[in-house]
Design an enzyme around this catalytic site. Structure first.
Site, mmCIF file in Angstrom:
data_model
loop_
_atom_site.group_PDB
_atom_site.id
_atom_site.type_symbol
_atom_site.label_atom_id
_atom_site.label_comp_id
_atom_site.label_asym_id
_atom_site.label_seq_id
_atom_site.Cartn_x
_atom_site.Cartn_y
_atom_site.Cartn_z
ATOM 1 N N CYS A 18 1.024 -1.304 -0.062
ATOM 2 C CA CYS A 18 0.098 -0.066 0.104
ATOM 3 C C CYS A 18 0.996 1.243 -0.196
ATOM 4 O O CYS A 18 0.386 2.216 -0.575
ATOM 5 C CB CYS A 18 -0.879 -0.090 1.154
ATOM 6 N N ASP A 428 35.134 20.842 16.997
ATOM 7 C CA ASP A 428 35.569 22.167 17.180
ATOM 8 C C ASP A 428 35.915 22.479 18.649
ATOM 9 O O ASP A 428 35.607 21.653 19.492
ATOM 10 C CB ASP A 428 34.533 23.190 16.619
#
Length: 740
Positions: A18, A428
């Site tokens: 479906c 970082d």
């Protein structure tokens, strides 16, 4: 209509086949983009310029129901509808089982009257009519669903069930009404088989629905965090009003023990607030006047007033709910592949069933018709691809929901799948490994007083938005030093700032910046020898080519950074740190937390190049940054982790957002990714093996060797339980805990 996203509740989907039918129907609408159907929670999403009415019409034309979901009320209505359907399925199961069980037991005990006697014919005729009535009540949805899809030239699970049980009933009635036309060996009624199959499939669907509901508990908990009412102050009086009626800039009163209704800023009072639902941090945080408070968080102690800044769908909690929901609806590559397979699976099964019937009818033993019917029916029943369609989305829903509970927001299923493949994590430094709140820890001056150095440095930095600039300005304020006035201010990204004061050029920045402007740095090493900390970042101050002082700015390392790096190493992941600081400072931070490799004195665009180099070397790279300054690097990485604290930027930036401002969520997300992908493969293995083994056995390949034929009722039970097994396996993720 402006381009926007919609979420639809879709009814009538019975299997993975479906999904393709609904997606195809949606994609046929002009202007529609990104049509995605989630079989696990029976929803669909899309964006683009298409009118939502046209999309709804297209889905309904394909034989399915659809409605737009706009908010919490729609979610609750969908949940109530699904619960009512679940209760209805249980009733249908009980009715079918009440008739099927006595028939099955009597048949196995060989006490039922034969078809050849007149009393036997009457009994079986009445049994056939009763079976038809029960099939209409308990299995009517299979037949109506099959008819619907047939009208639109599709086939799904309903088609297989309807064909299997329908053909069993028709053959049985033919035997009852015209026994003389059927060979004596084939004179057997299969009424109990049809009813047992309907009973088991309904029971399996009900159990599957119940288990599926548990998978979406993360969303339900998030929705439940928002209170239904707010206490607002209007005309000097307090009023309890529905949360939907709270307006922007409205003054809201929150008392101890109450949940904060919407986002805003405190204007009176202070409190300890439990933000664990947002950040995962167990300890309450103190919030004062001017601080932001987030809707859905819990006020632990004090009473305060705040002014509403975000309401309705704009609150942080509402956006988190939407983000988690969208992520649960996305499909990783493996999910899209399974959808394509499932879309052709049912038609293929129908062909296999017909070929099975013909093979047994032409080459099988006597009674050929009975053998052909039984094997065809067994193939149809056992081959339903429900488990296949649930395998991926149900695990994605569970995994992303579990991540949200840990304060980790994953934007899509692709990111969840890729995170587990990461081999290198790039971090970082500032605001990621460190607190991101740098402070001036020491001033090393040659001839100027510290106050004069601060006055000049603050004058240069007061117009800058760099975090180090804030530290300088804050230090001047703490010492009550007035910043000097400067002219011709110029900020050079990644280097420093430049200005003019009293006709003299002054510079503040890193060593590279000073050398570019021919500043004499002969005395720099002597100054740095006096530094109290090797982790501090030196910011150089110069005037007319002469070095005046060095300001040491230190950013404290987060308390859990070292433990996080250790956890990544236990996962066999290499760690890399990127920093704009000088080499010695960056290496000192890296050494203190156990980072493997350091790239220092790098500009923002150079960070992106380093990530590209790692990828070119065959690494799968995750980048962890603040979601704003590291945008190019986050975009370049295979998976981007944004450090956030409930801010707009944090929520909207990378693939994965760590809401608590801590990097400990990185190894957690990677572990969860691996667990989720493993869970998906377990589901797919089970579903594929089940169908790969089940269909040939149902077709009778073992019969020539061992005389073994699979009973259609056993096939029905196996098909029903395969979906329950897949959903139950995915639900194990709800109890997952990170080892790191």
């Amino acid at each position: 209509m402006t381009e926007q996203g919609y979420r639809l509740s879709v009814t009538g989907m019975s299997c993975a086949g479906c999904v393709g039918a609904v997606e195809d129907a949606m994609s046929s609408v002009v202007g529609l983009e990104n049509a995605v159907v989630n079989f696990a929670d029976h929803t669909a999403t899309f964006s683009g310029d298409a009118a939502v009415e046209d999309v709804l019409a297209a889905i309904k034309a394909a034989g399915y129901g659809a409605a737009v979901m706009r908010g919490v009320a729609d979610e609750e209505e969908k949940e109530a509808t699904e619960f009512a359907y679940y209760r209805n399925l249980l009733k249908k199961t009980v009715v079918a089982g009440t008739v099927a069980l006595p028939l099955f037991v009597a048949g196995m005990s060989d006490v039922l009257p034969p078809l050849t006697t007149s009393s036997g014919q009457i009994f079986w005729l009445l049994t056939g009519l009763l079976t038809l009535a029960v099939m209409a009540y308990s299995g009517g949805h299979f037949f109506s669903g099959a008819l619907n899809t047939l009208r639109h030239h599709n086939a799904n699970m309903d088609t297989l069930i309807a064909l299997g049980t329908g053909s069993a009933w028709l053959f049985s009635m033919a035997v009852v009404l015209f026994p003389e036309a059927i060979p004596s060996l084939a004179q057997h009624a299969y009424f109990e088989a049809a009813l047992v199959i309907i009973t088991l499939v309904n029971l399996g669907n009900a159990l599957e629905m119940r288990a599926r509901g548990k998978t979406s508990e993360a969303i339900k908990r998030l929705i439940g965090m928002q209170p239904r009412t707010a206490r607002v102050v209007r005309d000097g009086k307090e009023h309890d009003i529905p949360i939907a009626d709270v307006g922007l800039d409205e003054t809201v009163h929150v008392r101890p023990g109450e949940k904060i209704p919407v986002d805003g800023q405190i204007i009176e009072g202070s409190s300890n607030i439990d933000e664990s639902m947002l950040t995962g941090e167990p300890l309450p945080v103190v919030r004062h006047i001017g601080d932001t408070v987030i809707g859905g968080t819990l006020n632990k102690s004090g009473s305060f007033l705040f002014k509403a800044s975000n309401i309705g769908s704009e609150t942080v909690l509402a956006r988190i709910i939407e983000l988690v929901r969208d992520a649960q609806n996305t499909k990783p590559a493996i999910g899209r592949l399974v959808d394509r397979i499932a879309s052709v699976f049912v038609p293929a099964v129908l062909i296999i069933a017909i070929l099975t019937f013909l093979a047994w009818f032409n080459f099988g033993p006597v009674p050929k018709v009975a053998y052909a019917l039984v094997t065809m029916m067994t193939v149809l029943i056992i081959a339903c691809p429900c488990a296949l369609g649930l395998a991926t989305p149900i695990s994605i829903m569970a995994g992303i929901g579990k991540a949200a509970e840990q304060g980790i927001l994953i934007r899509n299923g692709e990111a969840l799948q890729l995170a587990g493949k990461v081999t290198v994590v790039v971090l970082d430094k500032t605001g990621t490994i460190t607190q991101g709140r740098p402070e001036v820890s020491q001033i090393l001056s040659l001839n100027e007083s510290e106050d004069n150095v601060l006055a000049l440095a603050a004058g240069l930095e007061k117009n800058s938005e760099h975090p180090l600039a804030e530290a300088v300005v804050l230090a001047a304020k703490k010492r009550k030093v007035k910043a000097l006035t400067v002219e011709k201010f110029e900020a050079i990204t990644g280097h420093g700032v430049k200005a003019v004061t009293e006709n003299e050029t002054v510079l503040l920045g890193n060593e590279r910046f000073m050398r570019q402007h021919d500043v004499n740095l002969d005395e720099l090493s002597g100054l740095l020898d006096k530094a109290a900390s090797s982790v501090a970042t030196p910011v150089l101050l110069a005037r007319d080519g002469t070095l005046l002082a060095v300001l040491l700015i230190e950013d404290q390392i987060k308390h859990d950074s070292a433990a996080t790096i250790e956890a990544l190493h236990r996962l066999n992941i290499r760690t890399v740190m990127l920093s704009g600081d000088r080499q010695s400072s960056a290496e000192a931070v890296a050494a203190s937390v156990g980072i493997d490799e350091v790239f220092a004195e790098v500009l923002p665009d150079e960070k992106e190049k380093i990530i590209r180099q790692l990828q070119n070397a065959g690494e799968k790279v995750a980048m962890v940054g603040d979601g704003l300054n590291d945008a190019p690097s986050l975009a370049r990485a295979d998976v981007g982790f944004a450090i956030g604290s409930g801010t707009d930027v944090a929520i909207e930036s990378a693939d994965i957002t760590l809401m608590g401002g801590s990097i400990r969520g990185v190894p957690t997300a990677i572990e969860l990714s691996r667990a989720t992908v493993k869970n998906i493969w377990q589901n797919l293995f089970g579903a594929f093996v089940y169908n790969s083994i089940g269909i040939p056995i149902a077709a009778g390949v073992l019969y020539p060797v061992s005389g073994l034929l699979l009973n259609p009722m056993v096939a029905g039970a196996a098909m029903a339980m395969s979906s329950v097994t897949v959903v139950s396996n995915a639900n194990r993720l709800r109890f997952w805990k990170p080892r790191s």
